[in-house]
Design a protein around this motif. Structure first.
Motif, mmCIF file in Angstrom:
data_model
loop_
_atom_site.group_PDB
_atom_site.id
_atom_site.type_symbol
_atom_site.label_atom_id
_atom_site.label_comp_id
_atom_site.label_asym_id
_atom_site.label_seq_id
_atom_site.Cartn_x
_atom_site.Cartn_y
_atom_site.Cartn_z
ATOM 1 N N ALA A 347 0.831 -1.204 0.000
ATOM 2 C CA ALA A 347 0.000 0.000 0.000
ATOM 3 C C ALA A 347 0.868 1.259 0.000
ATOM 4 O O ALA A 347 0.591 2.220 -0.726
ATOM 5 C CB ALA A 347 -0.933 -0.003 1.210
ATOM 6 N N TYR A 348 1.927 1.252 0.814
ATOM 7 C CA TYR A 348 2.819 2.406 0.854
ATOM 8 C C TYR A 348 3.540 2.615 -0.481
ATOM 9 O O TYR A 348 3.773 3.753 -0.900
ATOM 10 C CB TYR A 348 3.861 2.244 1.972
ATOM 11 C CG TYR A 348 3.318 2.479 3.352
ATOM 12 C CD1 TYR A 348 2.599 3.625 3.656
ATOM 13 C CD2 TYR A 348 3.533 1.558 4.380
ATOM 14 C CE1 TYR A 348 2.108 3.842 4.931
ATOM 15 C CE2 TYR A 348 3.048 1.766 5.656
ATOM 16 C CZ TYR A 348 2.335 2.909 5.926
ATOM 17 O OH TYR A 348 1.842 3.130 7.186
ATOM 18 N N LEU A 349 3.934 1.512 -1.136
ATOM 19 C CA LEU A 349 4.695 1.633 -2.375
ATOM 20 C C LEU A 349 3.812 1.940 -3.572
ATOM 21 O O LEU A 349 4.187 2.731 -4.453
ATOM 22 C CB LEU A 349 5.492 0.340 -2.618
ATOM 23 C CG LEU A 349 6.592 0.023 -1.600
ATOM 24 C CD1 LEU A 349 7.258 -1.304 -1.925
ATOM 25 C CD2 LEU A 349 7.635 1.127 -1.567
ATOM 26 N N LEU A 350 2.637 1.304 -3.648
ATOM 27 C CA LEU A 350 1.768 1.476 -4.810
ATOM 28 C C LEU A 350 0.933 2.742 -4.731
ATOM 29 O O LEU A 350 0.516 3.271 -5.766
ATOM 30 C CB LEU A 350 0.840 0.259 -4.966
ATOM 31 C CG LEU A 350 1.525 -1.073 -5.245
ATOM 32 C CD1 LEU A 350 0.490 -2.186 -5.351
ATOM 33 C CD2 LEU A 350 2.359 -1.000 -6.525
ATOM 34 N N GLY A 351 0.664 3.223 -3.515
ATOM 35 C CA GLY A 351 -0.181 4.404 -3.368
ATOM 36 C C GLY A 351 0.328 5.612 -4.130
ATOM 37 O O GLY A 351 -0.407 6.211 -4.934
ATOM 38 N N PRO A 352 1.604 6.011 -3.940
ATOM 39 C CA PRO A 352 2.108 7.162 -4.710
ATOM 40 C C PRO A 352 2.128 6.923 -6.208
ATOM 41 O O PRO A 352 1.974 7.867 -6.992
ATOM 42 C CB PRO A 352 3.530 7.343 -4.159
ATOM 43 C CG PRO A 352 3.494 6.728 -2.797
ATOM 44 C CD PRO A 352 2.553 5.574 -2.909
ATOM 45 N N LEU A 353 2.316 5.677 -6.646
ATOM 46 C CA LEU A 353 2.305 5.396 -8.083
ATOM 47 C C LEU A 353 0.918 5.579 -8.680
ATOM 48 O O LEU A 353 0.770 6.008 -9.831
ATOM 49 C CB LEU A 353 2.798 3.969 -8.340
ATOM 50 C CG LEU A 353 4.242 3.661 -7.927
ATOM 51 C CD1 LEU A 353 4.569 2.208 -8.209
ATOM 52 C CD2 LEU A 353 5.212 4.572 -8.665
ATOM 53 N N LEU A 354 -0.119 5.270 -7.897
ATOM 54 C CA LEU A 354 -1.489 5.354 -8.406
ATOM 55 C C LEU A 354 -2.068 6.756 -8.284
ATOM 56 O O LEU A 354 -2.745 7.238 -9.203
ATOM 57 C CB LEU A 354 -2.384 4.360 -7.657
ATOM 58 C CG LEU A 354 -2.138 2.877 -7.918
ATOM 59 C CD1 LEU A 354 -3.005 2.031 -7.000
ATOM 60 C CD2 LEU A 354 -2.426 2.537 -9.372
ATOM 61 N N PHE A 355 -1.827 7.426 -7.176
ATOM 62 C CA PHE A 355 -2.531 8.668 -6.871
ATOM 63 C C PHE A 355 -1.622 9.888 -6.734
ATOM 64 O O PHE A 355 -2.124 10.996 -6.549
ATOM 65 C CB PHE A 355 -3.326 8.520 -5.564
ATOM 66 C CG PHE A 355 -4.300 7.388 -5.577
ATOM 67 C CD1 PHE A 355 -5.494 7.491 -6.277
ATOM 68 C CD2 PHE A 355 -4.034 6.216 -4.897
ATOM 69 C CE1 PHE A 355 -6.401 6.450 -6.287
ATOM 70 C CE2 PHE A 355 -4.936 5.164 -4.904
ATOM 71 C CZ PHE A 355 -6.121 5.285 -5.609
ATOM 72 N N GLY A 356 -0.320 9.704 -6.789
ATOM 73 C CA GLY A 356 0.569 10.831 -6.528
ATOM 74 C C GLY A 356 0.997 10.836 -5.068
ATOM 75 O O GLY A 356 0.902 9.828 -4.361
#
Length: 412
Positions: A347-356
């Motif tokens: 969640a920590y790694l993919l969150g910025p990739l998906l939403f900024g």
């Protein structure tokens, strides 16, 4: 004799007539339903407005929620000494959150500098690293060059012609506007966190009285989500930050005593990676410091002499401080109750990739909401059973509601 009048209690309704009392009751019921329907329609429009505002300021909202949960354990300790919610919230935010955010900002900036050096970014392109934080898309090529000059060689400003200085001033004002906008959003997020800290108990009491009583599935779900968010945003984030700081101290200390050929490259970047990988169970920080020791050992072997002492010393110190210490003391003390660390790491790694940038806070929050819904509510819904406060699925993936480790029945 005239015909006597029937007693009032035995009076019958005339032919084709209706009972006046029943007519009045029906009319009042219809009026009440129309009134309630109008109010629900009005509240629905208000809800749409709130949803629109939440969507428009989603990053500000989730950052404020993060600040609230990350500071709540500290707020509890401060309040136990000061006794006033408002003063305790202000002291917590100004005395704890602001210094921590400044340190994190500095570490991230140093990490970006290491990334720029690693990727071969030249001085003219260094300004592009600011693009995730300020709006530089509207700047022209000349303005970007002038801004790069300001960042890399401020002494050259005296030799620039007037046109370049004017371009620099324009670009500076654009960056200043973006910085002010960011400051406004940070201030709003801190305001949200302040009111949640100060009035959190009142909101929780209203929720228990009017939405979900203590023995209901709704209350169990809300309590489990609340506890897990505190674990995720305070425990895990503080643990990652602590591990990154420890790793930075070790790597910089190693560079102070080791000879030049054995210097650790990009120590801040490696320290950040060490903090992130510390969330992986059992592996902890081995993914970073073991390859680093192997690399330094190869360099030391080529150098010869007593150089091998330095990689061996780094291995011993890293094993004790970055491996044994976090597993035996830091993680249980800081994180407390554990939610599934693998889910949170993704969640920590993919969150910025998906939403900024705000995905770092949004996706972990969403993951907790989904996880607790599956654990407490989904099984009863699928089987058509009465909703209870019991944990029916995945008991080891998240925190249990208080007193629900074995599953107590409750009403809907």
């Amino acid at each position: 004799m005239g015909r006597g009048r029937e007693p009032d209690g035995n009076r019958t309704v005339g032919r084709g007539g209706a009972d006046p009392a029943r007519t009045v009751s029906l009319a009042s019921l219809l009026d009440r339903d129309r009134n309630r329907a109008a109010w629900w329609l009005y509240i629905g429009f208000l809800g749409l407005g709130v949803a629109f505002l939440g969507y428009s300021f989603l990053g500000t909202f989730v950052f404020g929620v993060f600040v609230y949960y990350a500071s709540r354990p500290v707020f509890g300790r401060v309040r136990s000494r000061l006794g006033r919610d408002g003063a305790s919230a202000a002291v917590t935010l100004l005395g704890f959150v602001v210094p921590v955010l400044l340190i994190v900002g500095y570490v991230l900036a140093a990490g970006l500098r290491d990334v720029a050096s690693l990727s071969g970014v030249g001085p003219d392109e260094y300004v592009q690293l600011l693009s995730p934080f300020v709006n530089l898309g509207a700047l022209g090529e000349g303005q970007r060059d002038a801004l790069a000059t300001l960042l890399n060689q401020p002494g050259r400003l005296r030799s620039l012609p007037f046109d370049r200085l004017r371009s620099l001033l324009t670009s500076g004002l654009a960056v200043l506007g973006s910085a002010i906008n960011a400051l406004v959003h940070v201030t709003l997020a801190f305001g949200l966190a302040f009111f949640l800290l100060r009035d959190g108990d009142s909101v929780a009491e209203w929720f228990r009285r009017n939405v979900a009583p203590p023995d209901s599935a709704g209350h169990a779900y809300a309590k489990a989500v609340d506890d897990d968010l505190e674990t995720v945003f305070f425990g895990n984030v503080v643990f990652v930050f602590t591990m990154a700081v420890l790793a930075a101290v070790i790597y910089y200390g190693f560079n102070l005593v080791a000879p030049d050929p054995l210097g650790i490259p990009f120590p801040v970047l490696l320290a950040l990676l060490t903090g992130i990988t510390s969330l992986i169970p059992l592996v902890v920080s081995k993914l970073v410091y073991i390859p680093l020791v192997i690399y330094l050992g190869t360099v030391a072997f080529r150098t010869g002499g007593v150089a091998l002492v330095f990689p061996v010393g780094l291995l011993v110190v890293s094993f004790l401080v970055l491996d044994i210490l976090p597993q035996t003391f830091l993680q249980p003390y800081i994180s407390g109750r554990q939610i599934h660390t693998g889910i949170m790491m993704f969640a920590y790694l993919l969150g910025p990739l998906l939403f900024g940038w705000y995905g770092f806070f949004l996706l972990p929050l969403f993951a907790v909401l989904v996880l607790q819904a599956v654990r407490i509510v989904l099984t009863d819904l699928l089987h058509g059973d009465r909703l209870t406060s019991a944990v029916d699925a995945a008991p080891s993936l998240g925190g249990d509601p208080p007193g629900e480790s074995t599953g107590a029945d409750g009403g809907e």
